[in-house]
Design a protein around this motif. Structure first.
Motif, PDB file in Angstrom:
ATOM      1  N   ARG A 231      10.846 -14.296-127.748  1.00 22.88           N
ATOM      2  CA  ARG A 231      10.297 -14.134-126.392  1.00 22.88           C
ATOM      3  C   ARG A 231       9.096 -13.196-126.399  1.00 22.88           C
ATOM      4  N   ALA A 232       9.160 -12.129-127.177  1.00 24.16           N
ATOM      5  CA  ALA A 232       8.032 -11.201-127.277  1.00 24.16           C
ATOM      6  C   ALA A 232       6.802 -11.901-127.853  1.00 24.16           C
ATOM      7  N   ILE A 233       7.003 -12.776-128.819  1.00 16.83           N
ATOM      8  CA  ILE A 233       5.887 -13.540-129.388  1.00 16.83           C
ATOM      9  C   ILE A 233       5.277 -14.452-128.324  1.00 16.83           C
ATOM     10  N   GLU A 234       6.118 -15.098-127.518  1.00 17.38           N
ATOM     11  CA  GLU A 234       5.615 -15.939-126.422  1.00 17.38           C
ATOM     12  C   GLU A 234       4.790 -15.118-125.437  1.00 17.38           C
ATOM     13  N   LEU A 235       5.313 -13.956-125.069  1.00 10.34           N
ATOM     14  CA  LEU A 235       4.593 -13.086-124.136  1.00 10.34           C
ATOM     15  C   LEU A 235       3.249 -12.652-124.708  1.00 10.34           C
ATOM     16  N   ALA A 236       3.258 -12.230-125.965  1.00  5.33           N
ATOM     17  CA  ALA A 236       2.021 -11.780-126.608  1.00  5.33           C
ATOM     18  C   ALA A 236       0.999 -12.903-126.661  1.00  5.33           C
ATOM     19  N   ALA A 237       1.453 -14.112-126.986  1.00  2.00           N
ATOM     20  CA  ALA A 237       0.534 -15.253-127.054  1.00  2.00           C
ATOM     21  C   ALA A 237      -0.114 -15.504-125.703  1.00  2.00           C
ATOM     22  N   GLU A 238       0.670 -15.405-124.652  1.00  2.00           N
ATOM     23  CA  GLU A 238       0.122 -15.636-123.314  1.00  2.00           C
ATOM     24  C   GLU A 238      -0.797 -14.499-122.878  1.00  2.00           C
ATOM     25  N   VAL A 239      -0.380 -13.275-123.112  1.00  2.00           N
ATOM     26  CA  VAL A 239      -1.171 -12.107-122.699  1.00  2.00           C
ATOM     27  C   VAL A 239      -2.525 -12.078-123.407  1.00  2.00           C
ATOM     28  N   PHE A 240      -2.522 -12.384-124.688  1.00  3.63           N
ATOM     29  CA  PHE A 240      -3.752 -12.276-125.485  1.00  3.63           C
ATOM     30  C   PHE A 240      -4.445 -13.616-125.710  1.00  3.63           C
ATOM     31  N   ARG A 241      -4.055 -14.633-124.964  1.00  2.43           N
ATOM     32  CA  ARG A 241      -4.588 -15.985-125.143  1.00  2.43           C
ATOM     33  C   ARG A 241      -6.107 -16.032-125.126  1.00  2.43           C
TER      34      ARG A 241
ATOM     35  N   THR B 114      -8.180 -13.412-125.572  1.00  4.77           N
ATOM     36  CA  THR B 114      -8.768 -12.252-126.240  1.00  4.77           C
ATOM     37  C   THR B 114      -9.274 -12.663-127.621  1.00  4.77           C
ATOM     38  N   PRO B 115     -10.556 -12.435-127.888  1.00  6.22           N
ATOM     39  CA  PRO B 115     -11.097 -12.800-129.207  1.00  6.22           C
ATOM     40  C   PRO B 115     -10.399 -12.027-130.330  1.00  6.22           C
ATOM     41  N   ALA B 116     -10.305 -12.672-131.492  1.00  8.00           N
ATOM     42  CA  ALA B 116      -9.616 -12.084-132.647  1.00  8.00           C
ATOM     43  C   ALA B 116     -10.201 -10.719-133.023  1.00  8.00           C
ATOM     44  N   GLU B 117     -11.500 -10.577-132.969  1.00 15.64           N
ATOM     45  CA  GLU B 117     -12.133  -9.303-133.338  1.00 15.64           C
ATOM     46  C   GLU B 117     -11.703  -8.186-132.383  1.00 15.64           C
ATOM     47  N   ARG B 118     -11.606  -8.509-131.106  1.00 18.25           N
ATOM     48  CA  ARG B 118     -11.151  -7.508-130.131  1.00 18.25           C
ATOM     49  C   ARG B 118      -9.690  -7.143-130.373  1.00 18.25           C
ATOM     50  N   LEU B 119      -8.864  -8.133-130.728  1.00 17.71           N
ATOM     51  CA  LEU B 119      -7.461  -7.853-131.042  1.00 17.71           C
ATOM     52  C   LEU B 119      -7.345  -6.925-132.238  1.00 17.71           C
ATOM     53  N   LYS B 120      -8.195  -7.136-133.229  1.00 17.44           N
ATOM     54  CA  LYS B 120      -8.178  -6.278-134.410  1.00 17.44           C
ATOM     55  C   LYS B 120      -8.506  -4.836-134.019  1.00 17.44           C
ATOM     56  N   ILE B 121      -9.507  -4.662-133.186  1.00 20.44           N
ATOM     57  CA  ILE B 121      -9.892  -3.320-132.720  1.00 20.44           C
ATOM     58  C   ILE B 121      -8.747  -2.699-131.915  1.00 20.44           C
ATOM     59  N   MET B 122      -8.142  -3.489-131.027  1.00 25.05           N
ATOM     60  CA  MET B 122      -7.027  -2.992-130.218  1.00 25.05           C
ATOM     61  C   MET B 122      -5.852  -2.580-131.097  1.00 25.05           C
ATOM     62  N   SER B 123      -5.593  -3.344-132.136  1.00 25.01           N
ATOM     63  CA  SER B 123      -4.495  -3.040-133.045  1.00 25.01           C
ATOM     64  C   SER B 123      -4.725  -1.720-133.765  1.00 25.01           C
ATOM     65  N   VAL B 124      -5.927  -1.549-134.295  1.00 23.89           N
ATOM     66  CA  VAL B 124      -6.262  -0.307-135.004  1.00 23.89           C
ATOM     67  C   VAL B 124      -6.185   0.879-134.044  1.00 23.89           C
TER      68      VAL B 124
END
Length: 154
Positions: free
Chosen positions: A113-123, A125-135
């Motif tokens: 369920r958390a994976i489903e939520l994350a996929a929807e929330v970050f649908r 969001t560009p991959a580069e921005r996700l990388k920055i957010m993760s760091v």
């Protein structure tokens, strides 16, 4: 010298948003557990799943909770057949923590369920921005841990 009031308010606003997101996800995971588990217990299952064979002491550190709190919580999780205490392979006096079959099944349900939520929330969001957010999120978590180290909550 110190930060401006505007900057401090902005910092606090970001932490409030992060806390609200955490609570919302925790509420969804609690719903999946049929309200059997608290937010801390859900996090405990996650930590034990990530590091099978974790000691209660290490779990307490990861949860920022006192040894007494963790011992009682593990007792309850064990009674609910979600966690097992097993003998340590090298030290018979020590016990290590593992998810039971039921605990693994519940954790997998929550993880899916958390994976489903994350996929929807970050649908969108560009991959580069996700990388920055993760760091940045990791940096924030590490810094918060350093700033609050040694202060156990109940």
């Amino acid at each position: 010298m110190g930060q401006s009031l505007e900057r401090r308010e902005q910092d606090l606003s970001i932490l409030r948003l992060m806390y609200a997101v955490s609570l919302r996800i925790g509420d969804e995971m609690q719903r999946l557990s049929e309200a059997r588990l608290s937010h801390v217990e859900i996090l405990a299952l996650s930590l034990i799943n990530t590091s099978p064979g974790l000691s209660q002491s290490d779990l307490g550190t990861g949860l920022n909770r006192s040894p007494v709190y963790v011992s009682r919580m593990v007792d309850e999780l064990e009674k609910a057949d979600l966690v097992e205490r097993r003998p340590h392979k090298l030290d018979r006096r020590r016990k290590v923590l593992h998810l039971s079959e039921e605990g693994q099944a519940l954790f997998q349900k929550m993880r899916d369920r958390a994976i489903e939520l994350a996929a929807e929330v970050f649908r969108e969001t560009p991959a580069e921005r996700l990388k920055i957010m993760s760091v940045q999120s990791k940096r924030i978590a590490d810094r918060l841990h350093l700033v609050t180290a040694g202060r156990f909550v109940a």
